[in-house]
Design a protein around this motif. Structure first.
Motif, mmCIF file in Angstrom:
data_model
loop_
_atom_site.group_PDB
_atom_site.id
_atom_site.type_symbol
_atom_site.label_atom_id
_atom_site.label_comp_id
_atom_site.label_asym_id
_atom_site.label_seq_id
_atom_site.Cartn_x
_atom_site.Cartn_y
_atom_site.Cartn_z
ATOM 1 N N ALA A 34 0.831 -1.216 0.000
ATOM 2 C CA ALA A 34 0.000 0.000 0.000
ATOM 3 C C ALA A 34 0.864 1.264 0.000
ATOM 4 O O ALA A 34 0.629 2.190 -0.791
ATOM 5 C CB ALA A 34 -0.943 -0.008 1.202
ATOM 6 N N GLU A 35 1.844 1.303 0.897
ATOM 7 C CA GLU A 35 2.680 2.498 0.997
ATOM 8 C C GLU A 35 3.548 2.672 -0.242
ATOM 9 O O GLU A 35 3.726 3.790 -0.750
ATOM 10 C CB GLU A 35 3.554 2.412 2.240
ATOM 11 N N ALA A 36 4.105 1.552 -0.737
ATOM 12 C CA ALA A 36 4.912 1.607 -1.954
ATOM 13 C C ALA A 36 4.057 2.037 -3.146
ATOM 14 O O ALA A 36 4.513 2.795 -4.011
ATOM 15 C CB ALA A 36 5.550 0.249 -2.232
ATOM 16 N N THR A 37 2.803 1.588 -3.190
ATOM 17 C CA THR A 37 1.904 1.979 -4.279
ATOM 18 C C THR A 37 1.583 3.466 -4.213
ATOM 19 O O THR A 37 1.564 4.157 -5.242
ATOM 20 C CB THR A 37 0.604 1.160 -4.213
ATOM 21 N N GLY A 38 1.350 3.981 -3.005
ATOM 22 C CA GLY A 38 1.091 5.412 -2.854
ATOM 23 C C GLY A 38 2.273 6.248 -3.308
ATOM 24 O O GLY A 38 2.109 7.285 -3.964
ATOM 25 N N PHE A 39 3.473 5.803 -2.977
ATOM 26 C CA PHE A 39 4.684 6.495 -3.414
ATOM 27 C C PHE A 39 4.800 6.438 -4.935
ATOM 28 O O PHE A 39 5.144 7.438 -5.591
ATOM 29 C CB PHE A 39 5.896 5.825 -2.756
ATOM 30 N N ALA A 40 4.478 5.269 -5.517
ATOM 31 C CA ALA A 40 4.572 5.100 -6.968
ATOM 32 C C ALA A 40 3.570 5.995 -7.704
ATOM 33 O O ALA A 40 3.898 6.621 -8.720
ATOM 34 C CB ALA A 40 4.331 3.635 -7.341
ATOM 35 N N ILE A 41 2.342 6.078 -7.189
ATOM 36 C CA ILE A 41 1.335 6.931 -7.833
ATOM 37 C C ILE A 41 1.746 8.401 -7.745
ATOM 38 O O ILE A 41 1.567 9.170 -8.706
ATOM 39 C CB ILE A 41 -0.052 6.708 -7.196
ATOM 40 N N ALA A 42 2.298 8.795 -6.610
ATOM 41 C CA ALA A 42 2.779 10.174 -6.468
ATOM 42 C C ALA A 42 3.880 10.462 -7.485
ATOM 43 O O ALA A 42 3.926 11.547 -8.082
ATOM 44 C CB ALA A 42 3.282 10.404 -5.052
#
Length: 436
Positions: free
Chosen positions: A74-82
């Motif tokens: 989840a956190e890695a995905t949020g960073f990736a989307i940003a």
């Protein structure tokens, strides 16, 4: 290894479908547009992919690297989307600058400039490395292959429509743009089925606070991806700059037919990286096996290019493209070299040595671009192909030397465990880093 070969099989199945569709739309585009207009088409596509490649971060690697831990992706995905959002903003600025100055260095007519900018924007908004990373993290290669098959299918259908109803450069570019949007949508839908996309985790700071090396990894992989684009798409643009639209069109056809192995190399790299991260103990042995298989596959592919390349050019493209046979053969050799280097580069990245991989790729790529004008003056498209071959060869040699150095240090650490002065550091993939 069994799962690795299964994943490669799924990816190759998708690439096989892509290859068949590619031959169809390449045939339609070359026969409908002719060599010069096809050159315009090739330059616009290359420009869109260059802008996207320069701005895009390799977020699928971040998700695999940091999403495989106990906290989930989840956190890695949020960073990736940003980062994807940052890519669109950066890419828009790059696209505006490049297109506004295109007439100074590219053989594009005035009426195609707005079309070029539009295609660049569609490519940026269709960035899809984040959903691809989520699918690879869960080893959903079959699902990813099905979603990615949307792109060649839409391109082929669009090429048929363009050839019969809109037989212009704009008609084919619209078909390519529609395919970009469709495949991005398909991948996001597929990823969202298996992983909840929590938009509240979108942040450029949250993950780097926990992982101090995050931004170094981000920029290293971004620059490595940019170099990969430079070695392919920027090369086509500069061939057009130095040799004109017709030469760019012919080189594009030769590259697509001759460098199919580069696509295969990318496929191997995408399949092996998750395995190297998840199975650190056997990473070296896995890499060695894949490199050995790559040597055999590369030799066979070059032989196929020598035997059937001339027939392929005559069948798929018009007679105007037949003079690019030897360029295609040289590019096939470069593709074979890249195939061998794919697993080596992935090993360096999985071991936390993305910066080393970048340097090994950067120097040869820059040299190839610097000497491209002289190479074209020397021998036209064949000279440009030799520049690509030289760049690929030097890069793979660099990967190999870096890995040998890392292995020697690992042996020293194992032989002298009492030597406290040796820093073991990141032992990902079973490799100790070079001493400071």
């Amino acid at each position: 290894m069994k799962r690795l070969f299964q994943n490669i099989g799924w990816l190759l199945g998708g690439r096989g479908f892509n290859a068949v569709m590619s031959l169809l739309y390449l045939y339609l585009a070359t026969h409908t547009l002719g060599i010069e207009s096809f050159g315009y088409f090739a330059i616009i596509v290359a420009l869109g992919q260059t802008v996207t490649g320069l701005a895009n971060f390799q977020t699928w690697q971040f998700i695999i690297r940091w999403g495989a831990n106990g906290d989930g992706p989840a956190e890695a995905t949020g960073f990736a989307i940003a980062l994807d959002m940052l890519s669109v903003a950066m890419g828009t600025v790059i696209a505006a600058a490049v297109v506004s100055t295109a007439q100074l260095w590219l053989p594009l007519p005035d009426e195609l400039l707005w079309l070029t900018f539009g295609y660049c924007m569609v490519s940026l908004l269709s960035i899809r490395t984040t959903p691809t990373g989520l699918l690879r993290l869960r080893f959903k290669f079959a699902t990813a292959t099905g979603a990615e098959a949307v792109q060649p299918a839409i391109r082929a259908v669009g090429a048929v429509i363009a050839a019969y109803l809109f037989p212009t450069v704009a008609g084919f570019i619209v078909a390519w743009a529609a395919a970009e949007v469709a495949v991005a949508a398909a991948l996001w839908i597929a990823a969202a089925r298996d992983e909840r996309i929590d938009l509240s985790h979108i942040s450029l700071t949250r993950l780097p606070e926990k992982h101090p090396d995050a931004w170094w990894f981000v920029w290293s992989t971004n620059m490595s991806g940019s170099l990969s684009i430079a070695g392919k798409q920027v090369m086509i643009l500069l061939v057009g700059t130095f040799g004109g639209a017709a030469l760019a069109g012919g080189f594009r056809v030769a590259a697509q037919l001759g460098q199919a192995l580069v696509t295969l190399a990318q496929t191997v790299s995408k399949a092996i990286l998750p395995e190297l991260v998840h199975d650190e103990k056997n990473a070296l042995e896995m890499t060695r096996r894949m490199a050995n298989i790559a040597v055999v596959a590369g030799v066979l592919a070059v032989v196929m290019a020598l035997l059937f390349g001339r027939w392929g050019l005559a069948t798929i493209a018009e007679d105007d493209f037949s003079g690019f046979y030897w360029a295609m053969v040289i590019l096939s050799i470069a593709g074979a070299v890249e195939l061998v280097g794919a697993s080596l580069e992935s090993l360096l990245v999985s071991a936390g040595r993305a910066g080393t991989a970048f340097i090994a790729r950067a120097v040869p790529t820059v040299l190839a671009l610097i000497f491209l004008d002289a190479a074209i003056d020397w021998n036209g498209a064949k000279g440009a192909a030799f520049a690509v071959l030289g760049s690929s060869s030097l890069a793979v040699i660099g990967f190999y030397v870096a890995i040998l150095n890392m292995r020697e240090i690992r042996i020293v650490v194992q032989a002298e465990p009492e030597a406290g002065s040796i820093k073991t550091g990141d032992t990902r993939a079973g490799i100790a880093p070079p001493a400071e």
